[in-house]
Motif scaffolding. Structure first.
Motif, short mmCIF file in Angstrom:
data_model
loop_
_atom_site.label_atom_id
_atom_site.label_comp_id
_atom_site.label_asym_id
_atom_site.label_seq_id
_atom_site.Cartn_x
_atom_site.Cartn_y
_atom_site.Cartn_z
N SER A 35 -8.61 -8.51 4.36
CA SER A 35 -7.48 -7.62 4.60
C SER A 35 -7.58 -7.00 5.98
CB SER A 35 -7.45 -6.52 3.53
OG SER A 35 -8.63 -5.74 3.59
N LEU A 90 0.74 0.37 6.57
CA LEU A 90 0.90 1.77 6.21
C LEU A 90 2.23 2.21 6.81
CD1 LEU A 90 -2.66 2.95 7.28
CD2 LEU A 90 -1.94 2.15 5.02
N ILE A 122 0.84 -1.21 0.00
CA ILE A 122 0.00 0.00 0.00
C ILE A 122 0.87 1.26 0.00
CG2 ILE A 122 -1.68 1.36 1.34
CD1 ILE A 122 -2.90 -1.08 -0.08
N TYR A 170 -5.84 2.91 0.16
CA TYR A 170 -6.30 1.56 0.52
C TYR A 170 -7.82 1.43 0.40
CZ TYR A 170 -7.59 -2.18 3.87
OH TYR A 170 -8.15 -3.26 4.50
N ASN A 171 -8.53 2.39 1.04
CA ASN A 171 -9.99 2.30 1.03
C ASN A 171 -10.55 2.43 -0.38
OD1 ASN A 171 -10.61 1.78 3.73
ND2 ASN A 171 -10.36 3.93 4.27
N ILE A 196 -4.25 5.59 3.79
CA ILE A 196 -5.57 5.04 4.16
C ILE A 196 -6.56 5.32 3.03
CG2 ILE A 196 -7.55 5.25 5.73
CD1 ILE A 196 -5.55 5.85 7.99
N ILE A 216 -7.94 0.93 11.09
CA ILE A 216 -6.69 0.27 11.49
C ILE A 216 -6.95 -0.71 12.63
CG2 ILE A 216 -4.45 0.70 12.62
CD1 ILE A 216 -4.16 3.11 10.77
N PRO A 222 -12.52 -5.94 4.02
CA PRO A 222 -11.73 -5.60 5.20
C PRO A 222 -12.23 -6.31 6.45
CG PRO A 222 -13.30 -3.86 4.74
CD PRO A 222 -13.48 -4.89 3.66
N LEU A 280 -5.83 -3.78 8.08
CA LEU A 280 -5.03 -2.57 7.89
C LEU A 280 -4.12 -2.39 9.10
CD1 LEU A 280 -4.59 -0.27 5.91
CD2 LEU A 280 -6.42 1.00 7.04
#
Ligand SMILES: [Zn+2]
Length: 309
Positions: free
Chosen positions: A97, A45, A11, A66-67, A63, A122, A79, A99
């Protein structure tokens, strides 16, 4: 069989260089991961340590990336945000996934930022990268490294309350035991190997391995060449040696996978597409299929299920 991997840096790499998570030329993309049998990936991250405001800005951009990317492919990637979501891991041919924040510099000393990060999705945090920050010292501080700061301890306690996984990779040794004490639950070392086989400060010594066992945590076996073998180019067999060593030392229920794909240039396996080799490679080392199931996924899932709320 469910294959889980506890660490990749894809990412942060793609946020910088551009590209799509579904298909790209880095070590990892969703298509290759699913084809290789991967069913859970931790996405780190990461921003190089700097002041906490710059760090926070960088993390927010990652973030966002990723989103945005995972929302493009809801049938292929979902997620993990709560314990209940774990029931869906491996139920279909898709990737789950988690985070992860690698180095919590962006928190500064502001506990409210930790709560914000939780709300943004997260679910796993490592306090430091290799350097010192306001929470703790990383392994790069060398033999004079200290443990956790007062705020670092508060962060660990708050993480346990929220149900955020604690990753001790990169943390200097004095903080290791302290973090486990304050967290009071199983911890992850998402990407490291055994120091007895490769004397690198990022690898765990035998007493750290025993601390992992004693808190029922897991260590994710890493593909970075420097962490596998001290001299010369290591082979996949050298990676397997770390698994065998740790399994004999503390028990195979504490072993998992943490590739570090896109976290370094020289890795043993060249990318996630080769992760379908694990089962046969471990069979060749005389692990039973139940044991292989544990190493490749179930051990990690045990910890995740225990911590998430
Ligand atoms: Zn790392």
């Amino acid at each position: 069989m469910i294959i889980c991997d506890l660490h990749c840096d894809t990412i942060s790499k793609l946020t910088q260089q551009g590209g799509e998570l579904i298909s790209n030329n880095t070590h990892f993309d969703i298509s290759r991961a699913i084809n290789a049998g991967l069913r859970l990936q931790f996405f780190a991250l990461f921003s190089y340590p700097s002041d906490y405001n710059s760090s926070l800005r960088e993390i927010l951009k990652q973030i966002y990336y990723y989103n945005t990317q995972i929302s493009l492919w809801p049938d292929l990637i979902f997620p993990i945000l709560k314990k209940q979501d774990c029931q869906n891991i491996g139920a279909r041919i898709q990737l789950a996934s988690i985070l992860h924040l690698e180095g919590a510099d962006c928190i500064g000393t502001d506990m409210a930022i930790l709560d914000c990060l939780y709300q943004l999705g997260i679910r796993s945090i490592g306090l430091t990268w290799n350097h010192r920050n306001l929470l703790a010292d990383g392994v790069g501080e060398g033999k004079h490294a200290a443990g956790l700061s007062r705020v670092g301890k508060e962060v660990v306690i708050r993480m346990a309350e929220l149900g955020i996984l604690l990753d001790l990779s990169h943390l200097a040794e004095p903080g290791f035991q302290e973090a486990i004490e304050y967290y009071q639950g199983p911890v992850l070392v998402t990407h490291a190997n055994a120091r007895a086989l490769c004397n690198h400060p990022r690898n765990l010594n035998d007493s750290q391995l025993k601390m992992i066992r004693d808190c029922s945590g897991v260590i994710g076996i890493n593909q970075v060449a420097d962490f596998v073998k001290a001299n010369g180019q290591p082979t996949f067999d050298d990676v397997l040696n770390h698994i065998v060593y740790i399994a004999e030392k503390i028990g195979l229920e504490y072993v998992a996978l943490g590739s570090d794909f896109d976290g370094a240039d020289n890795l043993v396996l060249p990318g996630i597409e080769t992760y379908d080799q694990w089962e046969n490679a471990l069979l060749a080392r005389n692990f039973t299929s139940n044991e292989i199931d544990m190493i490749l996924g179930q051990n990690a899932l045990r910890v995740i299920n225990q911590i998430l709320t």
